[in-house]
Design an enzyme around this catalytic site. Sequence first.
Site, PDB file in Angstrom:
ATOM      1  N   PRO A 296       1.037  -1.350   0.071  1.00 48.09           N
ATOM      2  CA  PRO A 296      -0.213   0.016  -0.256  1.00 48.09           C
ATOM      3  C   PRO A 296       0.760   1.039  -0.418  1.00 48.09           C
ATOM      4  O   PRO A 296       1.902   1.315   0.397  1.00 48.09           O
ATOM      5  CB  PRO A 296      -0.561  -0.331   1.488  1.00 48.09           C
ATOM      6  CG  PRO A 296       0.139  -0.607   1.859  1.00 48.09           C
ATOM      7  CD  PRO A 296       0.676  -2.010   1.096  1.00 48.09           C
ATOM      8  N   ARG A 335      -3.476  16.434  -8.671  1.00 47.41           N
ATOM      9  CA  ARG A 335      -4.337  15.673  -7.971  1.00 47.41           C
ATOM     10  C   ARG A 335      -5.633  16.342  -8.540  1.00 47.41           C
ATOM     11  O   ARG A 335      -6.979  15.548  -9.036  1.00 47.41           O
ATOM     12  CB  ARG A 335      -4.553  14.649  -6.951  1.00 47.41           C
ATOM     13  CG  ARG A 335      -3.875  14.322  -6.536  1.00 47.41           C
ATOM     14  CD  ARG A 335      -3.764  13.080  -5.408  1.00 47.41           C
ATOM     15  NE  ARG A 335      -4.264  11.907  -5.706  1.00 47.41           N
ATOM     16  CZ  ARG A 335      -5.406  11.844  -5.210  1.00 47.41           C
ATOM     17  NH1 ARG A 335      -5.890  12.818  -4.670  1.00 47.41           N
ATOM     18  NH2 ARG A 335      -6.888  10.892  -5.327  1.00 47.41           N
ATOM     19  N   CYS A 366      -0.715  29.550 -13.565  1.00 45.59           N
ATOM     20  CA  CYS A 366      -1.390  30.614 -15.348  1.00 45.59           C
ATOM     21  C   CYS A 366      -2.109  29.338 -15.690  1.00 45.59           C
ATOM     22  O   CYS A 366      -1.476  28.849 -16.716  1.00 45.59           O
ATOM     23  CB  CYS A 366      -0.525  31.334 -15.493  1.00 45.59           C
ATOM     24  SG  CYS A 366       0.640  32.219 -14.966  1.00 45.59           S
ATOM     25  N   TYR A 395       0.895  11.163  -2.645  1.00 44.09           N
ATOM     26  CA  TYR A 395       0.787  11.886  -4.270  1.00 44.09           C
ATOM     27  C   TYR A 395       0.768  13.042  -4.796  1.00 44.09           C
ATOM     28  O   TYR A 395       0.216  13.770  -5.639  1.00 44.09           O
ATOM     29  CB  TYR A 395      -0.633  10.961  -5.703  1.00 44.09           C
ATOM     30  CG  TYR A 395      -0.392   8.997  -4.898  1.00 44.09           C
ATOM     31  CD1 TYR A 395       0.795   8.320  -6.051  1.00 44.09           C
ATOM     32  CD2 TYR A 395      -0.483   8.027  -4.213  1.00 44.09           C
ATOM     33  CE1 TYR A 395       0.976   7.379  -6.065  1.00 44.09           C
ATOM     34  CE2 TYR A 395      -1.248   6.912  -4.596  1.00 44.09           C
ATOM     35  CZ  TYR A 395       0.279   6.274  -4.585  1.00 44.09           C
ATOM     36  OH  TYR A 395       0.411   5.316  -4.790  1.00 44.09           O
TER      37      TYR A 395
HETATM   38  N1  LLP Z   1       1.179  -1.262  -6.609  1.00 41.56           N
HETATM   39  C1  LLP Z   1       1.641  -0.575  -7.614  1.00 41.56           C
HETATM   40  C2  LLP Z   1       2.407  -1.310  -8.609  1.00 41.56           C
HETATM   41  C3  LLP Z   1       1.894   0.414  -7.655  1.00 41.56           C
HETATM   42  O1  LLP Z   1       1.469   0.756  -9.338  1.00 41.56           O
HETATM   43  C4  LLP Z   1       0.402   1.908  -6.673  1.00 41.56           C
HETATM   44  C5  LLP Z   1       0.092   3.006  -7.472  1.00 41.56           C
HETATM   45  C6  LLP Z   1       0.074   0.755  -5.824  1.00 41.56           C
HETATM   46  C7  LLP Z   1       1.294   0.042  -5.226  1.00 41.56           C
HETATM   47  C8  LLP Z   1       0.456   1.958  -4.798  1.00 41.56           C
HETATM   48  O2  LLP Z   1      -1.416   2.194  -4.581  1.00 41.56           O
HETATM   49  P1  LLP Z   1      -1.357   3.050  -3.683  1.00 41.56           P
HETATM   50  O3  LLP Z   1      -2.141   1.893  -1.859  1.00 41.56           O
HETATM   51  O4  LLP Z   1      -0.962   4.078  -2.706  1.00 41.56           O
HETATM   52  O5  LLP Z   1      -3.518   3.633  -3.907  1.00 41.56           O
HETATM   53  N2  LLP Z   1      -1.329   9.259  -8.891  1.00 41.56           N
HETATM   54  C9  LLP Z   1      -2.715   8.986  -8.174  1.00 41.56           C
HETATM   55  C10 LLP Z   1      -2.146   7.392  -7.644  1.00 41.56           C
HETATM   56  C11 LLP Z   1      -1.397   6.551  -8.822  1.00 41.56           C
HETATM   57  C12 LLP Z   1      -1.164   5.040  -8.280  1.00 41.56           C
HETATM   58  C13 LLP Z   1       0.340   4.576  -8.876  1.00 41.56           C
HETATM   59  N3  LLP Z   1       0.295   3.268  -8.149  1.00 41.56           N
HETATM   60  C14 LLP Z   1      -2.880   9.442  -7.523  1.00 41.56           C
HETATM   61  O6  LLP Z   1      -2.662  10.662  -7.354  1.00 41.56           O
HETATM   62  O7  LLP Z   1      -4.556   9.139  -6.762  1.00 41.56           O
END
Ligand code: LLP
Length: 436
Positions: A296, A335, A366, A395
């Site tokens: 996570p 975001r 801008c 993020y």
């Molecule tokens: N594992 C893999 C292979 C991933 O690509 C990601 C996130 C995670 C784990 C962790 O996911 P999380 O638990 O944080 O949801 N920029 C976007 C989120 C992109 C996530 C990319 N990969 C946002 O701001 O919502």
Amino acid sequence: MSNKLSLFPPNTTITTEGQLTLNGHAAVELARQFGTPLYVYDVATIHQQIRAYRQGLARYAGSSLLTYASKAFLCTALVRLMTDAGVGLDVASAGEIFIAERGGADPTAMHLHGNNKSALDLREALRAGVGRIVVDNADELASLTKMAAEHGQPVKIWLRITPDVAVETVHEYTVTGTADSKFGFPIEAADSVARELLSQNSPIELTGLHVHLGSHFHDAGPVARALERLLELAAGWRHEFDWPFSELCAGGGWGVRYHPDDPPMPVEPFVAGVTAAVERGCRLRNLSLPQLILEPGRSLVGQAGVALYTVGGRKVMPGGRTYVSIDGGLADNPRPALYRANYTAVLANRAGEPETETVAIAGPYCETGDILIQAVDLPAAQPGDILAIPVAGAYQLAMSSNYNAALKPAVVFGEENGVKLIQRRETFEDLIRRDV
Ligand code: LLP
């Protein structure tokens, strides 16, 4: 206001004078001391989330490893925190490996992701001794096989499987497990690649499987269905090649509550859903339980972060919309512009006052899309007020930019016994450091 407060780190309070305090530290005082925009991480909240994952994983009948998806927010201080807590790291580039090493991470508890890893990414992973490479495609497997032969040591890998299972997230950009995703092997392709690998002598050792369905979902059902597909593959290879299926990574992606309208998202149902699916699926197929790995990001650090900004001014437009302008926005938090992410905010120095108007929170950049919040209820904001946005930990800084030559904000870690600067604010000199 009280339902907004529940989004902040649990030790956040409002004093009788209406001051927002983060673990005993007045937000206005932090803003004065370090300047704004300022990102404050509450260390206790990160530990609380680590504990919640650990407690869930402790109910799994096999062994387990918690890793942190470092792309959510990465700096050496956070690497140290995670490493001291025994949390491994999911890294996604040679750059993330570099920061992880500098922060003192244990390379053997790291795994490398990427759908198009460069030769540099792979070389750095081998040099650093990254524990597992999560292979995404056949071309990567071919280059890695060559490199492993030259490296002279077996290289342990997982295959990233794309099981064609959808999850419900707030935006299509954060779905990764459907058939047309750019990530991973479709089931049939994984099956043929693994069969070829397992039937020959190779410096590549396939120790496990990986799946990650997407980010910011709050139903563990699809993950359970995806794991079924992975276990089916594993059972076939076990049967045919006596494959010792020893590791299974179920990804990350569990959501967090950003807005008072969002439902609560404790991590327990996610972990329980995953562990139950693996135990049941292995029992049905007579497989011994693999080590279960989770990765996570957002749910470990999201709620811990609070972004503080200074109000510059307000204006009422002829259409009736009121803009409150602050000193950060798109550059430190893209975001809302990218995913229409929905945030809320409070005035940290007037948190006890009635919220008398609905305003849009605008950044200084801008871009018409530089609106952090489309509509939020606040007391009538005045220049100099401090605006606090909760759930700023994941993020935001990780995707921040220098648009309009914005300086990346300072970051502090807040603990009971004090506040520590962990990343200084950028300076103008930083803006030209790469110019030749
Ligand atoms: N594992 C893999 C292979 C991933 O690509 C990601 C996130 C995670 C784990 C962790 O996911 P999380 O638990 O944080 O949801 N920029 C976007 C989120 C992109 C996530 C990319 N990969 C946002 O701001 O919502």
